[in-house]
Design a protein around this motif. Structure first.
Motif, short mmCIF file in Angstrom:
data_model
loop_
_atom_site.label_atom_id
_atom_site.label_comp_id
_atom_site.label_asym_id
_atom_site.label_seq_id
_atom_site.Cartn_x
_atom_site.Cartn_y
_atom_site.Cartn_z
N TYR A 1 0.84 -1.21 0.00
CA TYR A 1 0.00 0.00 0.00
C TYR A 1 0.87 1.26 0.00
O TYR A 1 0.50 2.27 -0.61
CB TYR A 1 -0.93 -0.02 1.21
N PRO B 1 -15.41 8.69 -0.42
CA PRO B 1 -14.06 9.23 -0.52
C PRO B 1 -14.09 10.51 -1.35
O PRO B 1 -14.67 10.53 -2.43
CB PRO B 1 -13.28 8.13 -1.26
N ALA C 1 -1.50 7.34 -5.39
CA ALA C 1 -2.30 8.28 -4.60
C ALA C 1 -1.63 9.65 -4.50
O ALA C 1 -2.29 10.68 -4.65
CB ALA C 1 -2.55 7.71 -3.21
N ASN C 2 -0.31 9.69 -4.25
CA ASN C 2 0.38 10.98 -4.12
C ASN C 2 0.28 11.83 -5.38
O ASN C 2 -0.23 12.95 -5.32
CB ASN C 2 1.86 10.74 -3.77
N TRP D 1 -18.63 4.89 3.60
CA TRP D 1 -18.60 5.56 2.30
C TRP D 1 -19.98 5.73 1.69
O TRP D 1 -20.16 6.54 0.78
CB TRP D 1 -17.72 4.76 1.32
N TRP E 1 -1.16 2.45 8.48
CA TRP E 1 -2.59 2.15 8.37
C TRP E 1 -2.81 0.65 8.15
O TRP E 1 -3.63 0.02 8.81
CB TRP E 1 -3.17 2.98 7.22
N SER F 1 -8.11 0.01 -3.60
CA SER F 1 -6.88 -0.09 -2.83
C SER F 1 -7.17 -0.54 -1.40
O SER F 1 -6.40 -1.33 -0.82
CB SER F 1 -6.13 1.24 -2.83
N GLN F 2 -8.27 -0.06 -0.83
CA GLN F 2 -8.62 -0.51 0.53
C GLN F 2 -8.98 -1.99 0.54
O GLN F 2 -8.58 -2.74 1.44
CB GLN F 2 -9.77 0.32 1.10
N THR G 1 -3.45 12.75 -6.18
CA THR G 1 -4.04 13.72 -5.26
C THR G 1 -3.48 15.11 -5.52
O THR G 1 -4.22 16.11 -5.52
CB THR G 1 -3.79 13.30 -3.80
N ALA H 1 -9.73 4.47 -4.47
CA ALA H 1 -9.77 4.37 -3.01
C ALA H 1 -10.39 3.04 -2.59
O ALA H 1 -9.85 2.32 -1.74
CB ALA H 1 -10.56 5.55 -2.43
N TYR I 1 -11.19 8.40 -8.91
CA TYR I 1 -10.55 8.61 -7.61
C TYR I 1 -11.20 7.74 -6.54
O TYR I 1 -10.54 7.09 -5.74
CB TYR I 1 -10.65 10.09 -7.23
N SER J 1 2.20 6.94 6.53
CA SER J 1 0.87 6.75 7.11
C SER J 1 0.18 5.55 6.48
O SER J 1 -0.52 4.79 7.16
CB SER J 1 0.01 7.99 6.90
N GLY J 2 0.37 5.39 5.16
CA GLY J 2 -0.22 4.25 4.46
C GLY J 2 0.29 2.93 5.03
O GLY J 2 -0.48 2.01 5.26
N TYR K 1 1.70 1.92 -3.42
CA TYR K 1 0.52 2.48 -4.08
C TYR K 1 0.39 3.98 -3.78
O TYR K 1 0.16 4.79 -4.69
CB TYR K 1 -0.74 1.73 -3.65
N VAL K 2 0.56 4.33 -2.51
CA VAL K 2 0.45 5.75 -2.14
C VAL K 2 1.54 6.55 -2.84
O VAL K 2 1.30 7.64 -3.39
CB VAL K 2 0.54 5.93 -0.60
#
Lengths: 62, 254
Positions: free
Chosen positions: B20, B124, B28-29, B119, B76, B214-215, B32, B211, B207, B72-73, B23-24
C-alpha cells in the motif's frame, strides 16, 4: 478439539487467562493512539502532512 | 495464543503496508496532487468555507506530504492487520469457511465495516470537495457508520450460519440480504454530503474507485499473508499450540 477453542466465549475466556487487564488496556490504548493520529488528528501540520494518504484512503479529511 | 495471532496479523499488516505504501507513493500521491492543483486553477470562489485549509498555501512542503503520506499508508495497513488478528482470534469459531477461507470472510467484513459502509454516506472525496457538514460532524458520522458496518457484517454472517446448513446458496442469499439492504437504503435516506464542482465527474469516479479498490486490496493482502504465516508456523508448533491443533482438526475433518 478443545472445548475452549470452539466458541467465541471460549476464546474470550482463553484470552482472559493468558493476559492481564493491564496488557489488554495497553494494547487497546496503543491501537487507539495510532488510529487517532492517522484518522482524526486535525492539527494543521499533521493534517497537511498526511493529506494525500487520507484522501487516497477515503478517510474523512477536512 | 492471542499474541501469536497478533504477531502474524502485524506481520501481515507489514506485507500489505509495503504494497500500500508503494501504491500511495506512485498512485495516490501524484493523483491527489494533480486533482488538488486542477481544482485550484478554476472555480475558486464557491464554497470557500470548505476550501479554507486547502485554498491557502501548504503548511508543509509537498515532499513532506508525500513522505508522511507513504508512512501513514504503511502504518494504516499495520493497524488494520493488528485489528484483523484480534478480531480473527475472537470471532474465528463463529466465522463460516475453513482452511483459511474464514480469514477472507473476516477481511470482507473488515472492509465493509471500516470503509464501505461509511462511504455510503461520506464517500471518498478528492481534494477541493464541498462538504455539507463540518469536519467534526463528518468524523462523528463516519465513526457511527463504522459501528453500523460492524452490525451489518455480524448480521450477514449470522444469517449465513442460519441458512447455510439447508443449502450453501441459500446461506449466501441470506448473507446478502442485510448487505444489499444497507447499500440500497442508506444512500437513499441520507443527504448527499459531498459534491465536487471543481473536478470532472469522471475523475471523481476514478478517484473513488481507486480508493475502494486499494482498501479492498489491503484486506485481501492481510488475509492472504496471515494465512501463509499461519501455515508456515503450523508444522513448527505442532501439538504444542492449541491453535495448531484446531487448525489440523479443521483440515482433517471433511
Amino acid at each position: 478439539m478443545t472445548a475452549t477453542n470452539e466458541t467465541v466465549h471460549g476464546r474470550i475466556e482463553t484470552a482472559r487467562t493468558e493476559l492481564t487487564p493491564m496488557q489488554v488496556a495497553t494494547g487497546l490504548l496503543f491501537a487507539a493512539a495510532i488510529a487517532f493520529a492517522l484518522l482524526f488528528l486535525q492539527e494543521p501540520l499533521a493534517h497537511d502532512a498526511m493529506h494525500n494518504f487520507r484522501h487516497g484512503a477515503g478517510i474523512v479529511c477536512h | 495464543m492471542l499474541v501469536d495471532y497478533l504477531q502474524r496479523g502485524v506481520l501481515a499488516g507489514v506485507v500489505a503496508g509495503l504494497a500500500y505504501g508503494l501504491y500511495v507513493a506512485f498512485v495516490a500521491n501524484p493523483l491527489t496532487e494533480y486533482v488538488h492543483d486542477a481544482g485550484h486553477s478554476h472555480g475558486h470562489g464557491a464554497g470557500d468555507h470548505s476550501h479554507a485549509q486547502e485554498g491557502t498555501e501548504h503548511v508543509v512542503s509537498e515532499t513532506t506530504t508525500a513522505l508522511v503520506s507513504v508512512g501513514s499508508g504503511v502504518l494504516w495497513a499495520i493497524l488494520l492487520g493488528g485489528l484483523f488478528a484480534v478480531a480473527l482470534y475472537l470471532f474465528e469459531p463463529a466465522l463460516p469457511g475453513r482452511d483459511g477461507l474464514e480469514s477472507y470472510v473476516l477481511a470482507g467484513a473488515g472492509f465493509l465495516t471500516v470503509s464501505a459502509t461509511p462511504w455510503l454516506v461520506v464517500p471518498p472525496a478528492a481534494p477541493g470537495a464541498d462538504h455539507l457538514y463540518g469536519i467534526d460532524a463528518r468524523i462523528g458520522i463516519y465513526v457511527g457508520l463504522v459501528g453500523l458496518g460492524a452490525a451489518v457484517s455480524a448480521a450477514a454472517i449470522l444469517a449465513y450460519g442460519r441458512a447455510a446448513p439447508r443449502h450453501p446458496a441459500l446461506g449466501a442469499l441470506a448473507a446478502a440480504v442485510p448487505i444489499v439492504a444497507t447499500v440500497v437504503v442508506l444512500p437513499a435516506v441520507t443527504p448527499t454530503v459531498v459534491t465536487q464542482p471543481d473536478v470532472a465527474s469522471e475523475l471523481v469516479t476514478a478517484y473513488q474507485a481507486l480508493a475502494a479498490l486499494s482498501q479492498a486490496a489491503i484486506w485481501v493482502l492481510i488475509a492472504g499473508a496471515f494465512n501463509r504465516l499461519r501455515r508456515r508456523a503450523d508444522p513448527a508448533v505442532n501439538a504444542v499450540d492449541t491453535d495448531a491443533d484446531s487448525h489440523d482438526q479443521l483440515t482433517a475433518s471433511p
